[in-house]
Design a protein around this motif. Structure first.
Motif, PDB file in Angstrom:
ATOM      1  N   HIS A 146      -7.322  -3.514   1.380  1.00 42.82           N
ATOM      2  CA  HIS A 146      -6.108  -3.099   0.570  1.00 42.82           C
ATOM      3  C   HIS A 146      -6.422  -1.400   0.228  1.00 42.82           C
ATOM      4  CE1 HIS A 146      -2.487  -3.322  -1.409  1.00 42.82           C
ATOM      5  NE2 HIS A 146      -2.975  -3.050  -2.776  1.00 42.82           N
TER       6      HIS A 146
ATOM      7  N   SER B  69      -5.333   5.462   3.386  1.00 41.49           N
ATOM      8  CA  SER B  69      -4.831   5.851   4.700  1.00 41.49           C
ATOM      9  C   SER B  69      -3.158   6.464   4.541  1.00 41.49           C
ATOM     10  CB  SER B  69      -4.885   4.942   5.663  1.00 41.49           C
ATOM     11  OG  SER B  69      -4.162   3.916   5.486  1.00 41.49           O
TER      12      SER B  69
ATOM     13  N   ALA C 241       0.923  -1.139   0.074  1.00 42.50           N
ATOM     14  CA  ALA C 241      -0.038  -0.008   0.092  1.00 42.50           C
ATOM     15  C   ALA C 241       0.880   1.280   0.051  1.00 42.50           C
ATOM     16  CB  ALA C 241      -0.895  -0.010   1.385  1.00 42.50           C
TER      17      ALA C 241
ATOM     18  N   ALA D 112      -6.042   0.915   3.094  1.00 41.43           N
ATOM     19  CA  ALA D 112      -4.855   0.936   3.297  1.00 41.43           C
ATOM     20  C   ALA D 112      -3.945   1.811   2.485  1.00 41.43           C
ATOM     21  CB  ALA D 112      -4.090  -0.533   3.295  1.00 41.43           C
TER      22      ALA D 112
END
Length: 284
Positions: free
Chosen positions: A233, A239, A202, A236
């Motif tokens: 996923h 973020s 990620a 992630a």
């Protein structure tokens, strides 16, 4: 004479019938579409049917014009499908799958010409008794599209097939993009895949998004399926980046995704059905 009349429906047909067998995953079906288009183009008067597994039913609207889908439903008897294969007299059968089930379908079809790949036939002696023509193309030496083109005798042909998107789907994507504030020249990131080993970290995706949105000033759209693993996923990825992006994951079916990817300036992703759809749409 009486016997000929009784058997006439089984052994004579005014229309040439061709059968294709593609029982693999969605990505494999997408990579078979140019071969189906080449087959349809080389025999425009023939009736071309393709057997797909039911999980690939969402791709039916993308089939080349004139190619009829026959769905194999996993875990079901499929009596009507087996009956149709047995009672329709095909002039040719092309097996893109290369497993025992597709070999059984080819045998049951009664096709005068039954074609499969050398790799599939050499795996089992029983398959050698089913097929009477062998395609010697090697998957190691060909892109999968060219490998499939070779099976139908179109090796070296330019795979120019591009699916026709229904007008209603185009309107839906118009509304989706307008509602999300997506403008012309957007870039799509599609980080998901059906297999875990294909995923990219990620934080690496975040670097790419930061470069595209921050350094290059491009509008970034993220796509993906609503499946839980992909959504985790994607969460992630989102973020890990501070750059603005528009999440359209799970907002369209495969046909709508094809239209969306076809409008993008660039598509980035791992080996997945989405990337094959982007290539089919001639998007870089």
């Amino acid at each position: 004479m009486r016997l000929a009349l009784i058997c006439g429906n089984r052994y004579a047909s005014p229309v040439e019938k061709i059968l294709a067998l593609q029982l693999k995953r969605i990505g494999d079906v997408i990579l078979t579409l140019p071969a189906l288009a080449a087959l349809r183009g080389s025999r425009p008067q023939a009736e071309v049917s393709v057997v797909l597994v039911d999980g690939c039913g969402a791709l039916v609207p993308l089939l080349p014009e004139g190619v009829r889908p026959l769905l194999y439903r996993r875990g079901k008897l499929n009596a009507s499908l087996w009956r149709e294969l047995a009672l329709s007299r095909y002039s040719a059968c092309y097996d893109f799958t290369g497993n025992d089930r597709s070999a059984l379908m080819a045998r049951l079809s009664g096709a005068e010409e039954k074609v499969s790949f050398r790799k599939a036939i050499d795996k089992r002696a029983a398959r050698r008794r089913v097929f009477n023509r062998v395609c010697e193309a090697s998957v190691r030496d060909h892109h999968t599209i060219d490998y499939h083109l070779a099976l139908v005798g179109a090796e070296g042909a330019v795979p120019s097939f591009r699916p026709e998107i229904p007008a209603e789907t185009r309107r839906q994507i118009d509304q989706l993009l307008a509602g999300a504030g997506v403008t012309v020249g957007f870039v799509v990131i599609h980080p998901g895949s059906a297999r875990d080993e294909k995923y990219w970290p990620a934080d690496r995706w975040a670097e790419v998004i930061d470069h595209l949105a921050g350094d290059r000033g491009l509008q970034v759209v993220v796509t993906g399926s609503p499946e839980a693993r992909e959504q985790l996923h994607l969460a992630a990825v989102k973020s890990a980046t501070g750059a603005p992006l528009i999440d359209l994951s799970g907002k369209s079916d495969l046909v709508g995704l094809t239209e969306l990817l076809g409008r993008a300036r660039l598509v980035l992703g791992v080996d997945s059905a989405a990337m094959h759809l982007a290539a089919l749409s001639e998007t870089p």
